[in-house]
Design an enzyme around this catalytic site. Sequence first.
Site, short mmCIF file in Angstrom:
data_model
loop_
_atom_site.label_atom_id
_atom_site.label_comp_id
_atom_site.label_asym_id
_atom_site.label_seq_id
_atom_site.Cartn_x
_atom_site.Cartn_y
_atom_site.Cartn_z
N SER A 86 50.12 -4.82 52.31
CA SER A 86 49.48 -3.71 53.05
C SER A 86 49.36 -2.50 52.25
O SER A 86 49.91 -2.49 50.96
CB SER A 86 50.35 -2.96 54.27
OG SER A 86 50.05 -1.74 54.71
N TYR B 191 59.00 0.20 56.75
CA TYR B 191 57.81 -0.70 56.60
C TYR B 191 57.33 -0.69 55.24
O TYR B 191 57.03 -1.56 54.49
CB TYR B 191 56.61 -0.20 57.51
CG TYR B 191 55.42 -1.06 57.51
CD1 TYR B 191 55.48 -2.27 58.03
CD2 TYR B 191 54.23 -0.51 57.20
CE1 TYR B 191 54.48 -3.03 57.88
CE2 TYR B 191 53.27 -1.21 57.12
CZ TYR B 191 53.01 -2.54 57.57
OH TYR B 191 51.84 -3.37 57.51
#
Length: 253
Positions: free
Chosen positions: A148, A161
């Site tokens: 990501s 995350y």
Amino acid sequence: MSALEGTVALITGASSGIGAATARALADEGAAVALIARRIDRLHTLASEITAAGGRAAAIVADITDRAQAEAAVARTVGEFGRLDILVNNAGVMLVGPIEQAPIDEWDRMIDLNLTAALSMTKAALPHLLASAADDPRRVADIVNLSSTAGRQVKRGSAVYNLTKHGLGAFSESFRQEFSARYVRMALVEPGAVDTELRDHIRDGVREGNIDRMRTLDPLQADDIAEAVRYIVTRPRRQTINELLIRPTLQND
């Protein structure tokens, strides 16, 4: 002949979104695809679709946060198709929000799925990938790790995350250095905002703001990322795409 004819690809998180789109894309190139996820009904639907289009697919139910199930999924793939050439570590979860209010089990879930499961799958797949890299039809094998933009930057409200995606990037680069001479390629794909189910799991009070932001971005679609994976694994043996960053045009972070 299709670029991946005679090869086998295993895709985690294949029941929806990027995983399902990637399975279709690789099957389109001639690969037999092992579809790994927990939702058996969706896996069977996708496998039937691929088979009806002339491809080969196996639906394998597994919770890959359990190392034994991850290893069994790899073993079943090789048992079903006889080899393994491509591993796509796509399964993941994004449970963002401020640290102070975060339930610690959300952190555990992200670490278990985004990081530990990818490591378990990679370790279990590695002997088979090395064997395929030394053999026809391509004499090269591939791992694609779905990361990501969160693996390239750090933002408030995204601490764990960020941790998992930075960790996946570090592992991927070390792996590349260790195995590139043996023709097991490692690629890291870092999408920005993608319109998938990823945000559905964010807790109430945080999810709404995340969805509102998505509406302003004209987000990427799952097929955009699947096309990137297809591009990576169909490069000639002499070439490796180490890292691919893809953002919506309107995303500035």
